[in-house]
Scaffold this active site. Sequence first.
Site, PDB file in Angstrom:
ATOM      1  N   HIS A 114      72.045  22.278   1.435  1.00  0.00           N
ATOM      2  CA  HIS A 114      72.685  23.337   0.653  1.00  0.00           C
ATOM      3  C   HIS A 114      74.191  23.090   0.564  1.00  0.00           C
ATOM      4  O   HIS A 114      74.716  22.122   1.138  1.00  0.00           O
ATOM      5  CB  HIS A 114      72.347  24.710   1.219  1.00  0.00           C
ATOM      6  CG  HIS A 114      72.621  24.869   2.696  1.00  0.00           C
ATOM      7  ND1 HIS A 114      73.885  24.769   3.232  1.00  0.00           N
ATOM      8  CD2 HIS A 114      71.791  25.101   3.740  1.00  0.00           C
ATOM      9  CE1 HIS A 114      73.826  24.957   4.526  1.00  0.00           C
ATOM     10  NE2 HIS A 114      72.555  25.144   4.874  1.00  0.00           N
TER      11      HIS A 114
ATOM     12  N   HIS B  95      76.180  22.461   3.757  1.00  0.00           N
ATOM     13  CA  HIS B  95      76.114  21.082   4.260  1.00  0.00           C
ATOM     14  C   HIS B  95      77.127  20.207   3.517  1.00  0.00           C
ATOM     15  O   HIS B  95      77.832  19.392   4.116  1.00  0.00           O
ATOM     16  CB  HIS B  95      74.706  20.495   4.054  1.00  0.00           C
ATOM     17  CG  HIS B  95      73.655  21.122   4.916  1.00  0.00           C
ATOM     18  ND1 HIS B  95      72.411  21.459   4.439  1.00  0.00           N
ATOM     19  CD2 HIS B  95      73.647  21.479   6.222  1.00  0.00           C
ATOM     20  CE1 HIS B  95      71.682  21.974   5.423  1.00  0.00           C
ATOM     21  NE2 HIS B  95      72.418  22.007   6.512  1.00  0.00           N
TER      22      HIS B  95
ATOM     23  N   CYS C  75      63.569  31.982  19.046  1.00  0.00           N
ATOM     24  CA  CYS C  75      63.658  31.984  17.580  1.00  0.00           C
ATOM     25  C   CYS C  75      63.539  30.539  17.101  1.00  0.00           C
ATOM     26  O   CYS C  75      64.368  29.696  17.452  1.00  0.00           O
ATOM     27  CB  CYS C  75      64.978  32.587  17.101  1.00  0.00           C
ATOM     28  SG  CYS C  75      65.236  32.288  15.333  1.00  0.00           S
TER      29      CYS C  75
ATOM     30  N   CYS D 108      66.596  29.224  14.939  1.00  0.00           N
ATOM     31  CA  CYS D 108      67.780  28.812  15.709  1.00  0.00           C
ATOM     32  C   CYS D 108      67.442  27.735  16.725  1.00  0.00           C
ATOM     33  O   CYS D 108      68.330  27.119  17.290  1.00  0.00           O
ATOM     34  CB  CYS D 108      68.375  29.982  16.482  1.00  0.00           C
ATOM     35  SG  CYS D 108      68.995  31.301  15.467  1.00  0.00           S
TER      36      CYS D 108
ATOM     37  N   CYS E 111      66.145  38.423  15.481  1.00  0.00           N
ATOM     38  CA  CYS E 111      67.168  37.389  15.658  1.00  0.00           C
ATOM     39  C   CYS E 111      68.351  37.737  14.745  1.00  0.00           C
ATOM     40  O   CYS E 111      68.162  37.976  13.553  1.00  0.00           O
ATOM     41  CB  CYS E 111      66.595  36.022  15.281  1.00  0.00           C
ATOM     42  SG  CYS E 111      67.883  34.856  14.800  1.00  0.00           S
TER      43      CYS E 111
ATOM     44  N   HIS F 279      68.559  35.028  11.729  1.00  0.00           N
ATOM     45  CA  HIS F 279      67.471  34.887  10.752  1.00  0.00           C
ATOM     46  C   HIS F 279      66.753  36.199  10.409  1.00  0.00           C
ATOM     47  O   HIS F 279      65.935  36.241   9.504  1.00  0.00           O
ATOM     48  CB  HIS F 279      66.450  33.850  11.250  1.00  0.00           C
ATOM     49  CG  HIS F 279      67.024  32.479  11.317  1.00  0.00           C
ATOM     50  ND1 HIS F 279      67.645  31.986  12.441  1.00  0.00           N
ATOM     51  CD2 HIS F 279      67.116  31.511  10.378  1.00  0.00           C
ATOM     52  CE1 HIS F 279      68.083  30.760  12.207  1.00  0.00           C
ATOM     53  NE2 HIS F 279      67.781  30.452  10.966  1.00  0.00           N
TER      54      HIS F 279
ATOM     55  N   LYS G 269      75.749  35.680   2.026  1.00  0.00           N
ATOM     56  CA  LYS G 269      75.185  34.429   2.509  1.00  0.00           C
ATOM     57  C   LYS G 269      74.237  33.875   1.444  1.00  0.00           C
ATOM     58  O   LYS G 269      73.482  34.631   0.834  1.00  0.00           O
ATOM     59  CB  LYS G 269      74.408  34.758   3.787  1.00  0.00           C
ATOM     60  CG  LYS G 269      74.033  33.578   4.593  1.00  0.00           C
ATOM     61  CD  LYS G 269      73.393  34.008   5.891  1.00  0.00           C
ATOM     62  CE  LYS G 269      72.663  32.805   6.445  1.00  0.00           C
ATOM     63  NZ  LYS G 269      71.876  33.042   7.570  1.00  0.00           N
TER      64      LYS G 269
ATOM     65  N   LYS H 114      67.515  31.521   0.126  1.00  0.00           N
ATOM     66  CA  LYS H 114      66.464  31.415  -0.888  1.00  0.00           C
ATOM     67  C   LYS H 114      65.977  32.797  -1.308  1.00  0.00           C
ATOM     68  O   LYS H 114      65.732  33.060  -2.473  1.00  0.00           O
ATOM     69  CB  LYS H 114      65.309  30.591  -0.339  1.00  0.00           C
ATOM     70  CG  LYS H 114      65.631  29.125  -0.376  1.00  0.00           C
ATOM     71  CD  LYS H 114      64.376  28.286  -0.325  1.00  0.00           C
ATOM     72  CE  LYS H 114      64.753  26.848  -0.075  1.00  0.00           C
ATOM     73  NZ  LYS H 114      64.418  26.417   1.284  1.00  0.00           N
TER      74      LYS H 114
END
Length: 723
Positions: free
Chosen positions: A21, A24, A129, A132, A146, A149, A296, A299
């Site tokens: 993404h 990155h 999780c 993570c 979490c 997530h 954030k 998807k």
Amino acid sequence: MSGKGKFYITTAIDYPNSKPHLGHAYEKTVADCLARWHRLKGEDVFFLTGTDEHGKKIEDAAEKAGKEPKPFVDAQVKYFKELCAKWGISYDNFIRTTDGKHEMICQTIFQRVLEKGDIYLGEYEGLYCNGCERFYLEKELDSGLCPVHMTRPALLKEESYFFKMNNYASKWLEFVEKNPGFIFPLQRRQEIINRVQEGLRDLSVSRTSFHWGIPLKNNPQHVIYVWFDALLNYLSGIDYSSEKSKKFWPADMHVIGKDILWFHSVIWPIMLFSAGIEPPKKIFVHGFINDAYGEKMSKSTGNVIDPVQLVEKYGADSARYYLLREIPMGEDGNFSVAAMVERHNSELANSLGNLLQRTLTLTETRLDGTVPKAKTSEALAKQLNLEKIGSFMEKLEVHNALAEIFSFVTACNRFVNEKEPWKLKGKALEETLYSLLDSLRIIAILVSPFMPGSAEKISAQLNVPLGSLNDAKFNLLKAGTKIGKKEILFQKLEAPKEEVREGKARSIRVSIAPQLKELDLKLAVAVIENVRVKKKHEGLDKKAREAVKAISLKEIEKSPVIRGYLELYDALKVKHGKHAVANLVEISAQSGKLPTINTVVDSYNLVSIKKALIVGAHDLDKVSGNVKVKLADGSELYIPLGQSEAMEVPKGEYVFADDKVVLCRMDVKQGEHTKVTNETKNVFLYVQGNKYTPQKYIDDALEEICGNIVKYCGGSWRKVKVE
Ligand code: ME8
């Protein structure tokens, strides 16, 4: 190599469970820019990036794709390599944690720590999780989920090896005290120190409930915990224990995102302490890339931007330039294609591209395409502050370094406009064009870490090699050089239609002119979206009455905040009468309540009188483009409240202007066409500060105001960065 030393820099290694993404791409670009800068300085650089291919998360993703983990990651890794190729990421090695050599090094180091007595076998029960790849304590969860997530961690019970991290807590604290720059930026450091001071829990470093990992030599039922495995990539990526690793270790810088700071700043050095290996020198934490609305990218929200498609369409250098210039290092940043295109058009195409084009065309038509024998104008050369650029880079203020380079580009364009070379002849013409060609040669060198492709193109068109920082000195361009073939450096791009999602406000950029910044004009700005404005609200009325009772006109008039505004107006030599806030207090005192306008305006007036601050608000959907706070030159027009005729703003005042008109004058003489009405859906709001208001004072006021608005009018708010 110049013998100037080495620089070993790494990125985090990415999970290839899905495609890469923009985050990155951003991390790799930051690291690449620093690697290229150090190469430019003549240092021997090693730049490592790669993929983190073991663990439950990958095993699950492979299963979902109907593949075995290894063929799955083999296919996924191609996307990450493609990303690097398309974005110009100049890595020296791309490490994969499924490489045999890496696996062997992991086993060796694990064994070493075990033999040292820092690892023991036990049993673990905890909440894990997968996203993570870590255990959580109940208290760390957010309503049982979490916090990263927002999924429910699974309860796991299994035999596990444990790493006694606490054995090294005091050594770690000593180390961090001795190396204050170890965690950068500094503000992230204290929070980590506090956590370590509370004591460290033993870390579970092996798993038995799944098998996609590196098996332990002494007990192959267990695979090494994916983080223990992944962190060691920084050693295996330079062939640990080889000559190369002796030269490059310790790493000079690990570039990572804020979510994995604990692993890098605490677990990693402690693993190394135990293994008897020197810790790295610096953990450089960058912020997160969010979407245009500060959300954030994910998807499920449908706001993910594919970094490969992005650069295929708009070019890698434009995307690199935008990210490196826009986002102050260490802070989160919003990404919108529209904002990127705007910077591309104004700063790359109009400013740098145009400078090159004009210079080459004139050299071609007036000097037969040949570099003349002349010297660079000293006045122009003085405008380049190499020391400042270097110092920004060393301080990791990459955005400021880039801004400084571009202030030289602006100086060159100013030089062209002043000299008007198309009117010159003989020596004067030669000196002017030589100055510009020589400056462009240096600009190419300086922009090369940020925009490597464009730097190459500039050098090719000048027909000179790109060179290193040593060549960034004036008058090194050789007379007689025939310039190369001309090519448009940056094509103007079409701005995409701003995508406004249901109930969402568009993003907006706000800047203050340097002269006003120098006079200490400060701003705190927010966008409040999806408000429901009403005529009045009982609760709000009551609060407003209380606020008016608590305020005295005398105190307001004596307030240093008000003095600050008046001194600012005096410095600008503009006429002013009673101050806007004092005015509001006076009117309110007479009637015993604040004037009722609507629930948005009333919400901010309340804080405005309490803190003696000037607050302005506009209907964001009626503001065109971005907002600039600038000095009026006397030609600006605005439509005062309740009127339809435009009038001129007196010269010397400062104004808040959008791309078309003035929205309001300095002491909030609000214009008519952007005022907040009952129809307003999205609000653009700012608090003005001055030399007597610390930034925190106005930031707190902004928070209070937006809190009020959301309370009485609904919606949500987000802060807007001021440039
Ligand atoms: O954490 N903006 O991998 P990863 C900027 N495998 N950076 C972001 C980001 C965003 N929106 N989202 C993620 C891992 N990152 C581990 C690392 S290192 C020994 C093991 C950053 O693919 C993130 O902070 O989830 C991290 O530095 C990198 O991208 C890889 O994230």
